[in-house]
Structure formats: C-alpha cells, structure tokens
Scaffold this motif. Structure first.
Motif, PDB file in Angstrom:
ATOM      1  N   MET A  62     -17.550-158.761 -10.836  1.00  8.37           N
ATOM      2  CA  MET A  62     -17.781-157.322 -10.141  1.00  8.37           C
ATOM      3  C   MET A  62     -18.374-157.553  -8.650  1.00  8.37           C
ATOM      4  SD  MET A  62     -20.138-154.314 -11.683  1.00  8.37           S
ATOM      5  CE  MET A  62     -21.612-153.929 -10.604  1.00  8.37           C
ATOM      6  N   ALA A  63     -17.954-156.650  -7.766  1.00  9.64           N
ATOM      7  CA  ALA A  63     -18.078-156.958  -6.412  1.00  9.64           C
ATOM      8  C   ALA A  63     -19.795-156.776  -6.289  1.00  9.64           C
ATOM      9  CB  ALA A  63     -17.413-155.845  -5.482  1.00  9.64           C
ATOM     10  N   HIS A  64     -20.338-157.487  -5.101  1.00  4.38           N
ATOM     11  CA  HIS A  64     -21.634-157.157  -4.781  1.00  4.38           C
ATOM     12  C   HIS A  64     -21.914-155.890  -4.103  1.00  4.38           C
ATOM     13  CE1 HIS A  64     -23.106-161.319  -5.731  1.00  4.38           C
ATOM     14  NE2 HIS A  64     -22.190-161.654  -4.992  1.00  4.38           N
ATOM     15  N   ARG A  65     -22.889-155.054  -4.236  1.00  2.00           N
ATOM     16  CA  ARG A  65     -22.864-153.819  -3.977  1.00  2.00           C
ATOM     17  C   ARG A  65     -23.906-153.871  -2.606  1.00  2.00           C
ATOM     18  NH1 ARG A  65     -25.971-151.372  -7.117  1.00  2.00           N
ATOM     19  NH2 ARG A  65     -25.145-149.374  -7.134  1.00  2.00           N
ATOM     20  N   ILE A  66     -23.545-153.396  -1.574  1.00  2.00           N
ATOM     21  CA  ILE A  66     -24.345-153.240  -0.323  1.00  2.00           C
ATOM     22  C   ILE A  66     -24.538-151.790   0.155  1.00  2.00           C
ATOM     23  CG2 ILE A  66     -24.247-154.225   2.260  1.00  2.00           C
ATOM     24  CD1 ILE A  66     -22.454-156.485   1.142  1.00  2.00           C
ATOM     25  N   LEU A  67     -25.663-151.846   0.727  1.00  2.00           N
ATOM     26  CA  LEU A  67     -26.198-150.592   1.532  1.00  2.00           C
ATOM     27  C   LEU A  67     -26.438-150.994   2.966  1.00  2.00           C
ATOM     28  CD1 LEU A  67     -27.624-147.826   1.763  1.00  2.00           C
ATOM     29  CD2 LEU A  67     -29.787-148.898   1.094  1.00  2.00           C
ATOM     30  N   ILE A  68     -25.879-150.013   3.639  1.00  2.00           N
ATOM     31  CA  ILE A  68     -25.954-150.098   5.233  1.00  2.00           C
ATOM     32  C   ILE A  68     -26.871-149.149   5.712  1.00  2.00           C
ATOM     33  CG2 ILE A  68     -24.430-150.162   7.298  1.00  2.00           C
ATOM     34  CD1 ILE A  68     -22.135-150.883   5.818  1.00  2.00           C
ATOM     35  N   ALA A 111     -13.328-154.965   3.394  1.00  2.00           N
ATOM     36  CA  ALA A 111     -11.937-155.755   3.325  1.00  2.00           C
ATOM     37  C   ALA A 111     -12.131-157.207   2.921  1.00  2.00           C
ATOM     38  CB  ALA A 111     -11.497-155.926   4.756  1.00  2.00           C
ATOM     39  N   ASN A 112     -13.496-157.640   2.887  1.00  2.00           N
ATOM     40  CA  ASN A 112     -13.799-159.102   2.140  1.00  2.00           C
ATOM     41  C   ASN A 112     -14.261-159.113   0.730  1.00  2.00           C
ATOM     42  OD1 ASN A 112     -13.295-161.226   4.432  1.00  2.00           O
ATOM     43  ND2 ASN A 112     -13.765-159.256   5.459  1.00  2.00           N
ATOM     44  N   GLY A 113     -14.070-157.780   0.104  1.00  2.00           N
ATOM     45  CA  GLY A 113     -14.613-157.989  -1.286  1.00  2.00           C
ATOM     46  C   GLY A 113     -15.795-157.265  -1.985  1.00  2.00           C
ATOM     47  N   TYR A 114     -16.643-156.772  -0.808  1.00  2.00           N
ATOM     48  CA  TYR A 114     -17.930-156.401  -1.069  1.00  2.00           C
ATOM     49  C   TYR A 114     -17.651-154.658  -1.211  1.00  2.00           C
ATOM     50  CZ  TYR A 114     -19.288-160.916   0.189  1.00  2.00           C
ATOM     51  OH  TYR A 114     -19.673-162.331   0.492  1.00  2.00           O
ATOM     52  N   ALA A 115     -18.680-154.122  -2.017  1.00  2.00           N
ATOM     53  CA  ALA A 115     -18.786-152.771  -2.457  1.00  2.00           C
ATOM     54  C   ALA A 115     -19.759-151.962  -1.562  1.00  2.00           C
ATOM     55  CB  ALA A 115     -18.795-152.428  -3.627  1.00  2.00           C
ATOM     56  N   VAL A 116     -19.394-151.420  -0.643  1.00  2.00           N
ATOM     57  CA  VAL A 116     -20.681-150.545   0.285  1.00  2.00           C
ATOM     58  C   VAL A 116     -20.845-149.302  -0.617  1.00  2.00           C
ATOM     59  CG1 VAL A 116     -21.133-149.201   2.424  1.00  2.00           C
ATOM     60  CG2 VAL A 116     -19.612-151.587   2.522  1.00  2.00           C
ATOM     61  N   VAL A 117     -22.111-149.343  -1.387  1.00  2.00           N
ATOM     62  CA  VAL A 117     -22.352-148.141  -2.090  1.00  2.00           C
ATOM     63  C   VAL A 117     -23.025-147.139  -1.586  1.00  2.00           C
ATOM     64  CG1 VAL A 117     -22.227-149.684  -4.272  1.00  2.00           C
ATOM     65  CG2 VAL A 117     -24.446-149.374  -2.873  1.00  2.00           C
ATOM     66  N   GLY A 118     -23.527-147.302  -0.389  1.00  2.00           N
ATOM     67  CA  GLY A 118     -24.331-146.277   0.283  1.00  2.00           C
ATOM     68  C   GLY A 118     -24.672-146.529   1.830  1.00  2.00           C
ATOM     69  N   GLU A 119     -24.757-145.486   2.522  1.00  2.00           N
ATOM     70  CA  GLU A 119     -25.264-145.803   3.959  1.00  2.00           C
ATOM     71  C   GLU A 119     -26.245-144.929   4.170  1.00  2.00           C
ATOM     72  OE1 GLU A 119     -21.923-144.852   6.558  1.00  2.00           O
ATOM     73  OE2 GLU A 119     -20.527-145.605   5.257  1.00  2.00           O
ATOM     74  N   GLY A 120     -27.273-145.235   5.116  1.00  2.00           N
ATOM     75  CA  GLY A 120     -28.417-144.616   5.600  1.00  2.00           C
ATOM     76  C   GLY A 120     -28.425-144.343   7.159  1.00  2.00           C
ATOM     77  N   GLY A 121     -28.791-143.268   7.710  1.00  2.00           N
ATOM     78  CA  GLY A 121     -29.019-143.246   9.241  1.00  2.00           C
ATOM     79  C   GLY A 121     -30.288-143.468   9.917  1.00  2.00           C
ATOM     80  N   ASP A 122     -31.353-143.641   9.076  1.00  2.00           N
ATOM     81  CA  ASP A 122     -32.579-144.061   9.491  1.00  2.00           C
ATOM     82  C   ASP A 122     -33.421-144.712   8.721  1.00  2.00           C
ATOM     83  OD1 ASP A 122     -34.180-142.155   7.989  1.00  2.00           O
ATOM     84  OD2 ASP A 122     -33.428-140.586   9.284  1.00  2.00           O
ATOM     85  N   GLY A 123     -34.538-144.975   8.944  1.00  2.00           N
ATOM     86  CA  GLY A 123     -35.397-145.900   7.926  1.00  2.00           C
ATOM     87  C   GLY A 123     -35.755-145.315   6.495  1.00  2.00           C
TER      88      GLY A 123
END
Lengths: 206, 122
Positions: free
Chosen positions: B1-7, B24-36
């Motif tokens: 299973m791909a590693h899950r990443i939050l940006i 593109a390199n096999g990681y799963a971006v599971v979420g994004e945040g626009g500030d702290g």
C-alpha cells in the motif's frame, strides 16, 4: 546598473547589499521558472515618495498587473513588490508548472498563486542575503496578491511607508526571461531606519 | 500500500507541484492544508504517514503547526519545505522535530530523496 537615475544615490553599504540581493534573486527566479532569466538593476535611488508614485503612474497607469507584496519583519524591515503584466503571469505559471506555454488562459488560483510564490521565494532570498551577510534577523510574512492597475498596486505598496517618511530608498529591477521576452519588475522599499542598521553593521566591521 | 502524505502550504501552485511529484512516484497524497490550522486539523482527521510543511503561512505558521502535530504524535514524520534559506530557521525546524528541510524552489530529486529517507527507503 544605474544607482542614481532619479533622486540621490544611496551609500556604498546599501549599494553592495542591493547588488548581492539582485544576484541572489536572479538565481532563485531562474531556478523556479526553469528558464534562464537575466535580472538587471534599473535604478536605486533616494526619492520623494510622491514623485516615485507620480512616475509610476505616468509610465504604466493603465497596465493591468498581478503583484505580490511581502512585508519583511525583523531587524531591518522592508517591503517587497514583484509584479508582471497580466498576460506575462499566465506564461510564468506555465513555465513553473512545466506546461506548454499557452495552457493557462484564465486568471485562476494557480496564476495568482504563482505570483504569490514568486514573491515569497524572491523576498525570502533577499532576507537570506541580509541574514547571512549582515548578521540581521529578518523574516518574510505571507505575501498579499493583488490583481489591479499598476498605479493602484504601487499606492498600496508605498502607503504605510509614506505615512512614516517622505524620503525613501527605492530599488527597482527588471527581469528579462530568455526566449519569451517577458518583463517583470521588482521593488524593494526599506522601512525608515533600515538603511541605518546596514550602515551601522558596516561601521562595526571597519 | 502506498505511503499516505499530507501537504501543507498556503500556495496552491506548490501543493499542485508536490502532489504531481509524489503521485507520479507511487505515493498517495491524502490531503492538503492551506495554513497551519488546516494542517493540524487534517493531520488529526487523516493520520498521514508523512507531512510536508511550509513555514511562512497565514493564521498559524509551519513551526507552530509542527509543534502541535508532534504533541499529538511524537513519531509524526514532517518534512519542512520553505523558501526561508536561513540557518536560524533550519535549526529551529530541526529542534522542533522536522525530519528534513528543503529549500524552495525545489528539484524533484531533492523532494523524493527526502521522502524516501523519511520512510527509510534510502
């Protein structure tokens, strides 16, 4: 390089930090847009703010631009403005995203964000020069992005400084992006007192 | 299973660039945040395997957000990605608990190398 096109010339210490800053910004900008860019210092001059505003208004008042304004806080605060005419911003966005130029056609969040991030990266680069070479603590705040006529954006840029001082040092640079004939501009507006901090550092070193 | 990443970054264009590199390199971006603040909330909600964190952001900066995330989970993997190229900021980020520190503008290889190292893949 013209350090005194209008108004009076800044002192040697300030001239040096300006040139170091321009060199740093040039490297960062080329790296970010992934295309060679030449940045030239057009003018650095001490002038009356109302005269500077009048000159900007006379030059380009009807140009619609997107600008990124960064307030830099710390021992030697300054304000930073990067702007480009609206069509140029679309091309810069495509270059940053490594897309075919012409892909961006609307002024969407990515175009505004591209300008926001260019302002952030370049202002941070100037901060690094101050911090590393002059032992000054300094940090950028999040950029504010505005899409408006140049005259309006420049007024916002100088407004706070104008309330504190009539005579200001303005650093004006133009960016030429190889292959695309793009023109962008950058202004650095040191807060009253910042020039003194730089001078004192030099005097301590001599 | 791909590693899950939050940006977490206030610039949508940077979030898009990172998402493209990571997916593109096999990681799963599971979420994004626009500030702290969003970053901390998304971390609680998503429990990602790794967070990329900008420093200069409105509302709450990346250093404060990182402190809060590490208070919730002291094993959280966080990579700071920032335009601030100053020793003092780097030291602060590492002292707070960042696994790595990447300067913008970044190269794809530098991002991937930091992520792989954080996961013990290099």
């Amino acid at each position: 390089m013209d350090m005194s096109a209008d108004g009076s010339r800044p002192n040697k210490a300030v001239e040096l930090i300006i040139q170091l800053s321009i060199d740093r910004v040039s490297q960062l900008f080329s790296k970010f847009i992934k295309v060679g860019a030449k940045i030239s210092l057009e003018k650095a001059y001490v002038t009356d703010l109302s005269e500077a505003s009048a000159r900007i208004n006379a030059e380009d008042v009807q140009s619609e631009v997107i600008g990124s304004i960064v307030d830099v806080a710390g021992d030697a605060p300054f304000k930073f403005l990067f702007y480009a005419e609206a069509p140029t911003c679309l091309i810069l966005t495509d270059l940053i995203l490594q897309r075919k130029v012409g892909t961006s056609t609307d002024f969407d969040i990515y175009v505004r964000s591209a300008m926001q991030e260019i302002g952030n990266i370049l202002a941070s680069g100037v901060c690094s020069v101050f911090a590393a070479d002059f032992n000054i603590r300094i940090k950028p705040t999040p950029p504010k992005v505005a899409h408006d006529f140049l005259g309006t954006i420049f007024q916002e840029f100088v407004m706070e400084t104008a309330a504190e001082s009539d005579q200001v040092l303005i650093v004006e640079s133009r960016f030429h992006v190889v292959r695309y004939n793009l023109r962008c501009n950058m202004f650095i507006l040191p807060s009253p007192g910042t020039e003194g901090v730089i001078n004192n550092f030099f005097l301590d070193q001599i | 299973m791909a590693h899950r990443i939050l940006i977490v970054d206030d610039a949508p264009i940077i979030r898009l660039m990172l998402k493209d590199i990571l997916t593109a390199n096999g990681y799963a971006v599971v979420g994004e945040g626009g500030d702290g603040n969003e970053g901390v909330e998304k971390f609680k909600e998503l429990s990602p395997d790794l967070v990329t964190m900008d420093i200069t952001m409105p509302e709450k900066d990346g250093i404060r957000a990182m402190e809060e995330i590490l208070a919730l989970d002291q094993k959280a993997r966080i990579i700071v990605i920032t335009a601030i190229d100053q020793r003092e900021s780097l030291m602060e980020a590492i002292r707070v608990g960042a696994a790595d520190y990447i300067i913008k503008p970044f190269e794809t290889d530098r991002v991937l190398s930091a992520v792989r190292r954080a996961f013990g893949e290099e």
